[in-house]
Design a protein around this motif. Sequence first.
Motif, mmCIF file in Angstrom:
data_model
loop_
_atom_site.group_PDB
_atom_site.id
_atom_site.type_symbol
_atom_site.label_atom_id
_atom_site.label_comp_id
_atom_site.label_asym_id
_atom_site.label_seq_id
_atom_site.Cartn_x
_atom_site.Cartn_y
_atom_site.Cartn_z
ATOM 1 N N ARG A 108 -36.429 15.763 18.621
ATOM 2 C CA ARG A 108 -35.250 15.592 17.779
ATOM 3 C C ARG A 108 -35.496 16.298 16.449
ATOM 4 N N GLY A 123 -18.290 14.228 20.681
ATOM 5 C CA GLY A 123 -19.517 14.809 21.231
ATOM 6 C C GLY A 123 -20.618 14.993 20.215
ATOM 7 N N LYS A 183 -23.588 13.770 18.288
ATOM 8 C CA LYS A 183 -24.496 12.628 18.372
ATOM 9 C C LYS A 183 -25.398 12.669 17.158
ATOM 10 N N ASN A 184 -25.078 11.825 16.205
ATOM 11 C CA ASN A 184 -25.871 11.816 14.975
ATOM 12 C C ASN A 184 -26.593 10.494 14.848
ATOM 13 N N ASP A 185 -27.952 10.518 14.897
ATOM 14 C CA ASP A 185 -28.733 9.285 14.782
ATOM 15 C C ASP A 185 -28.995 8.907 13.334
ATOM 16 N N ARG A 229 -23.026 20.765 18.548
ATOM 17 C CA ARG A 229 -22.057 19.879 17.890
ATOM 18 C C ARG A 229 -22.600 19.433 16.533
ATOM 19 N N ASN A 264 -27.861 19.300 20.674
ATOM 20 C CA ASN A 264 -26.733 18.668 20.015
ATOM 21 C C ASN A 264 -26.529 19.212 18.602
ATOM 22 N N GLY A 283 -30.572 14.797 15.593
ATOM 23 C CA GLY A 283 -30.179 14.885 16.991
ATOM 24 C C GLY A 283 -31.086 15.822 17.748
ATOM 25 N N HIS A 315 -28.033 15.419 9.622
ATOM 26 C CA HIS A 315 -27.809 15.246 11.061
ATOM 27 C C HIS A 315 -29.158 15.016 11.729
#
Lengths: 555, 370
Positions: free
Chosen positions: B204, B363, B365-367, B225, B221, B217, B215
């Motif tokens: 990641r 779509g 995907k941000n952790d 995105r 991703n 991801g 961001h």
Amino acid sequence: MNQLRRKSKLEIWNLIAYLIVALYLIFLIFPLIKILRSSLDMPDGTRSLGNFKRFFSDPYYFKTLVNSFQVSIVVTFFSLILGVPLAYFYNMYQMKGKKFLQVVIILCSMSAPFIGAYSWILVLGRNGVITRFLESIFHFTMPNIYGFKGIVISLTSRLFPMVFLYTSGALKSIDNSLIEASQNLGIKGVKMFFKVIVPLCMPSILAASLIVFMRALADFGTPLMIGEGFRTFPVEIYNAYVGEVGQNFGFAAAISIVAISITAIVFLIQKWATSKFSFTINAMHTIESKKAKPGLNVFIHFYSYLLVSVAMLPQVYLWYTSFKNTSKSGNVFIDGYSLMSYREVMKRGLDTSIRNTAVVGFLAVAIILILAIFVSYLVVRRRSFKSQLIDTMSMIPYVLPGSVVGIALISSFNTKPLILTGTVAIIVISMVIRRIPYTIRSSVAILGQIPISMEEAAISLGSNKIKTFFGITVPMMGNGIISGALLSWVTIITELSTSIILYTAKSQTLTVFTYVFVSRGSDGQAAAVATVLSLFTIISLTVFMLFSKDKDVTM
Amino acid sequence: MSVNIHIKNAVKRFGNNTIIPDLSLDVQEGEFFTLLGPSGCGKTTLLRMIAGFNTIEGGDFYFNEKRINDLDPAKRNIGMVFQNYAIFPHLTVRKNVAFGLKNKKFPKDQIEELTDKFMKLVHVDEYANRIPERLSGGQQQRVALARALVIAPDVLLMDEPLSNLDAKLRVEMRGVIKKIHSDVGITTIYVTHDQEEAMAVSDRIAVMNEGEIQHIGSPKNVYQRPANVFVASFIGRTNMLKAELVIKAKKPYLCLPGGFEINIEGVKSEHMNDMDVQVSIRPEEFVLYDENEPGLKGTVTDNIFLGLNTHYNVTLATGEEVEIIQESSIQSTIEKGMKVSLQIKKEKINIFTADGSENILLGVKNDKKE
């Protein structure tokens, strides 16, 4: 968070910093204040600026200042004229016996100044070997060497090596491509020397000329020996202190203050000038020395070897005379060779002097090393008010002429609670004070080039701070520091101006011991002691060369 | 033993200057986690806070359940690889690698055994008794890696470890690093400003800017995105165009400069309004057509043939300059001055709010933890 901060307060580095500040206050700041106060003491017990008035109003004293400046300017001029071309030839062209030349040049710069002057007297003085030779064969009377001329010759022959060393250092940092670029643009030979080489070396030439100037200005042994009627102010300080016409401590202190002010001004000019001219160059490919054209080749060999021999030969002659027989009094050389001068000086305490010299040198160098390592660590890695203060104080001795250090220490530690006069300790302290700025500066430079990540790497691998310091930091500084220390050692064992003020029969060193014989006129014995001192110097230099391998010698 | 790392509300100040205002993130056990951002974004600062070389002005740092804020750097059991390698120049390769084990007072035979094992792992065993000065940059880097790994650290921290190597060696070494990570399986935090390097090695990526995480991801991703305009333009190359989102019969359309309109899919329901937007179209997301076809009108101003691909610079009729990458074809390249029509691979492009702070497509995907 708070807890962490309190813990760091008690950290070992803080304790060391306080200790070093205390040492500086006791052994440097206090003596300076003391001498400042003493300068106001009049012989009749009152306090006024009378001593200063006397110095500046009486042409007899003021002339010493003018004389000192005259000597310094002329010596600097000749040192540059002789030293820069020598460095240029040495680095640009192939020469026979380069290593030998370098060793002799360094040796010239390392001899005790007054012994240099003394050897010149032995060669060109009233009774000098060349003087007598010319007189007896050609009935030609040599011009008098004493006074201004003698001081200039003697100091120049000792100080032009400084210019050589500094300029060589600069030449080594010039990239060969700059030379090629210059030739490609149609500038070569003499024109290139003045248009490309000299400007590129300017920062170093400037630094060298100011060092030469300072040394010439503060030098004591040479004018004392060869100056005769030509008075310079370091000698005047000494005279006022030992008192040919009755000791006048206040007056000696006043001249000291004047001397410090002058050297401080020169020092500030030096700092300003170097900052003006400073640029850094770094050679990827150093200059390759070329083969000179036949004509030039002869000339550069002739020039280099002549210069170096003229500078060195008086000393060699001094060594030679140490093996000559002398009359019973020791004042006149007679025919034949033996070790009698050596036997004579042995009887009068050569062993004590050797021991004292070794002890003073070792202790001083050890203390200097330890202090310099700690101070540089504080200055580079632990920036704080304390470390800034230490940094500033450590620069002060730069501007203190040797005799001033002697007088300041003697006036500070001749009473309770701390009586040090007459001990070896006070000589050690004076040597530490005089040499420490140089070692600290070089240590700071060395440590500054070691990336802090080295220490961080060690710490992240589980090593504690003390272990990291001694296991990583100190060994990485090692080589550079040790070569610096060896240079300090040589300077210390050849030092006269401070120890002549501080010595007693118990604590006399080789230089003082030599001086004692010289002043008695016992030439053979003086030569013997001086030869022993030279031997010491040569051994130290050999060790230095082994240690520093191909690294440059800088002061 | 690997750990997971929690950072909660970290603050870093130098004097009055706040470098990191409030940063939180989680790193999973055994994960290869990269901090990526431009220089000065605070990524190295954060790494050094984890290592213990920077003070922590606020927040909590945990290795598993253990708070490490006040733990001495020497006791955090961290392996660190520095940008300049920080190989001790006065010690041989073997002694460098053994340094940490000696500090941990390992028995002698075990030191020998472990040192040998890790020198073999990074292929420097043949230089064991050399002084590091005589090693190449890549070899020094391997020694640094072995030295950091041999102590079986809980966490491996790497601070731009490849930035001093030449391009070819950099590619080779990132393969080495990736392989060793998968062999050893240690939680790794890796700092770099090179997005390609980050994508090549990471599980990641956390993209940082001005002390804040933008961001978090997977490489895929983050590239496809991106959470906002900064991420879109920092990772890879992209063309940013101003456009309008228009809703017609509950269907979103994108109206590009010059009036070219396409219908799009996957707009988040909360953004289904008419509004100004920014569109990120990567060079490979354009397709070049003859000028008579529909699309964005423009003129080719330059073409650069690079073998596999050909790059075109096109000035749009509305004045914007865009960059286009096409696979090189056997036909001749399009000459300068030719008029062209640009169409778009619409499922690949990204659309952001007008201020660029949010991707309005589904779509992402941000952790990143708020």
